[in-house]
Write an enzyme that holds these catalytic residues in place. Structure first.
Site, PDB file in Angstrom:
ATOM      1  CG  ASP A  50      -3.025  -0.623  -2.761  1.00 16.44           C
ATOM      2  OD1 ASP A  50      -2.548   0.335  -2.575  1.00 16.44           O
ATOM      3  OD2 ASP A  50      -3.354  -1.714  -2.545  1.00 16.44           O
TER       4      ASP A  50
ATOM      5  CG  ASP B 211      -3.430   3.882  -1.908  1.00 13.54           C
ATOM      6  OD1 ASP B 211      -4.110   4.044  -2.501  1.00 13.54           O
ATOM      7  OD2 ASP B 211      -2.664   3.125  -1.010  1.00 13.54           O
TER       8      ASP B 211
ATOM      9  CB  SER C 128      -1.017   0.129   1.204  1.00 15.17           C
ATOM     10  OG  SER C 128      -2.251   1.180   0.956  1.00 15.17           O
TER      11      SER C 128
ATOM     12  CG  ASP D 121      -6.315   0.589  -1.704  1.00 20.70           C
ATOM     13  OD1 ASP D 121      -4.625   1.467  -1.690  1.00 20.70           O
ATOM     14  OD2 ASP D 121      -6.153  -0.494  -1.006  1.00 20.70           O
TER      15      ASP D 121
END
Length: 566
Positions: A304, A302, A143, A306
């Protein structure tokens, strides 16, 4: 021998060649840090610093974890093995390598895998598990952690992250794997030739984007504003840039300027101290570009993709970074006033998120469901709605800038959030106001909410012990008032007890190490140790008749609570 020495010797005895040499080159302090404990599989999967050792992310830990997953799948039968596992990865160091290591372990166990050809966002992985009717999914990501980290998240067949009970069962299979060096892998190219490993690409991406397009409420708003409002976007060096241009194209091609330096996939996140769009510094380059193009709204996903950060230009050189609670409030205000609501509509939010959204939606007949922190609990609530046919979700969110609008994904989705917020910003722009002015109207109607989340770091091996001691001390302290404000109800989500007026009632949740203190006016304070980082997170929401009174109460909360957790 100490625990770290025992763990080190187990690895050293099995390792060969360069790996053995690398282990021997470690100093005693490095060995202790790398082997003192083990990365344990929990509800957030695995996350740790990249390197050799039981307390590090490396291909051996990936192999061991995947073998445990393979055993879990095999125990369910041949049909589940054939359904297979979808695997994706972000831009971090070794992410692609780890993804194919997982596929090679699964293939050795006779389990089909679907691996994306290129790095792909987390929400696409979550979607793809359902799209391909897979039994599970794996996402290689850490993340918004610093570049030294990587991680491994597991998704169930519903496309949601594993809940605690499933994570515990999987962990029991992983724990049975004595040595990661004994885990066998198949040859990647052979698996592809045999059709056991399938590479995913454009077909799956198109299917996902088609669903994202349905998040739009009123295309006329987007068309009318498309040549008027200016956006800026940053991908934070991650997976977002590959898809976001196509998402914007679906939104009638609004004016977008891209932060070129941060739309480069870079595992070192070279232009930011932290690739976290919750924080002001992450928007420094975006603000610079915004001045050049006179942008109105700044977006950032961010690494990734999500989560979505939103920043509003208030005037020359002035910006306001919206909190997750503020962004969710703007979304909900727009949805309940401009979108036909389903029968029995529901808002799902975490227990540490603001109560302002409750006030926004309840007059419209929307029921509010509180879930524990972690988006897997939002996914679980959606699953329960489907099983009981009781409600339909209009938004799921947590204050850490994670949002879900449509349940074709069962995790946070930065692209869904960007789609809706583009329309929300466009609508208010056409009304002659920016997003902060729109928020002011909400505050005037429902009261002023001043909120902050503070993370206090406890580094080192002793950090966990210190955090545990602090939580234990606070738990044993009867807080009838905080900063002079009477506490109406105390909730302990570890013991699952709520205390109000001396009366103890049970809490209907899975046990979790969270304490929450609620006040009569919807203000609250909550604290919990992070599940992925060595820190205690302190959540505070203060309500007041004016902004000044809410801010004053928040500062009083912060002062008392920071002293308490030192």
């Amino acid at each position: 021998m100490t625990l770290w020495q025992t763990n080190y010797e187990k690895w050293h005895s099995k390792a060969k060649g360069e790996i053995k040499q690398a282990l021997e080159a470690l100093s005693d302090s490095e060995k202790k840090d790398a082997f003192e404990t083990e990365l344990s599989f929990g509800t957030a999967g695995l996350r740790g610093i990249i390197g050799l050792g039981t307390n590090r992310m490396n291909k051996y830990i990936v192999r061991q974890t995947t073998r445990g997953l393979a055993e879990w799948i095999s125990a369910q039968g041949e049909e589940e093995k054939e359904r297979g596992v979808v695997i994706s990865y972000d831009n971090r160091h070794f992410s692609q390598d780890f993804a194919f290591e997982a596929a090679k372990v699964l293939g050795k166990c006779g389990i089909r895998s679907y691996v994306f050809e290129h790095l792909t966002p987390t929400p696409v992985l979550a979607f793809s598990v359902r799209h391909w009717n897979a039994v599970a999914g794996i996402m290689i990501t850490a993340s918004h952690n610093p570049p030294a980290y990587n991680g491994y998240k597991v998704y169930g067949e519903d496309g949601g992250q594993f809940p605690p009970d499933a994570a515990d069962r999987l962990a029991s299979y992983i724990d049975k794997i004595d040595s990661p060096f004994d885990v066998e892998v198949a040859d990647k190219e052979t698996l592809i030739e045999q059709g056991v490993l399938k590479l995913l690409g454009e077909e799956t991406i198109q299917a996902y984007l088609k669903e994202v397009e349905k998040v739009t409420v009123n295309r006329d708003v987007l068309k009318e504003a498309s040549d008027k409002i200016q956006f800026v976007y940053s991908g934070m060096h991650g997976t977002g840039t590959r898809l976001v241009k196509r998402v914007f194209e679906q939104l009638e091609s609004p004016k977008v300027a891209y932060v070129t330096e941060q739309c480069v996939e870079d595992p070192d996140f070279s232009t930011v101290e932290s690739p976290n769009p919750e924080t002001e510094p992450a928007f420094d380059l975006s603000k610079k570009l915004a001045e050049e193009v006179n942008a109105d709204v700044l977006f950032a996903t961010d690494p990734d993709s999500d989560r979505l950060g939103v920043c509003v230009r208030m005037g020359k050189g002035k910006y306001h970074l919206l909190s997750g609670n503020q962004t969710a409030s703007l979304m909900l205000d727009y949805l309940v006033n401009h979108c036909p609501l389903p029968n029995n509509p529901a808002l799902i939010r975490s227990i540490v998120s603001s109560h302002l959204p409750d006030k926004i939606v309840k007059p419209h007949g929307v029921d509010v469901f509180e879930v524990l922190t972690g988006f897997k609990f939002v996914g679980n609530q959606i699953k329960e709605f489907e099983a009981t046919h009781s409600h339909e979700m209009i938004l799921g969110y947590e204050e850490a800038i994670g949002y879900l609008i449509k349940p074709f994904v069962r995790d946070k989705d930065g692209f869904q959030a960007l789609t809706l917020m583009t329309e929300v910003a466009s609508y208010h722009f056409l009304q002659g106001r920016n997003l902060m002015e729109a928020l002011e109207l909400i505050y005037k109607t429902h009261g002023y909410f001043s909120e902050n989340t503070i993370s206090v770091q406890y580094p080192g091996l002793e950090g966990k012990e210190k955090m545990a001691a602090i939580m234990d001390r606070v738990r044993k302290t009867d807080l009838d008032e905080i900063a002079g404000y009477p506490v109406k109800r105390r909730e302990d989500f570890l013991t699952l007890q709520s205390v109000e007026d001396g009366v103890v009632t049970p809490l209907n949740y899975t046990s979790s190490n969270v304490l929450r203190y609620l006040f009569a006016d919807e203000s609250f304070i909550a604290l919990r140790p992070s599940g992925t980082e060595p820190k205690i997170k302190l959540y505070m929401s203060a309500v007041g008749e004016t902004r000044a009174k809410a801010d004053e109460k928040l500062k009083a909360f912060e002062h008392v609570m920071l002293q308490m957790i030192k």
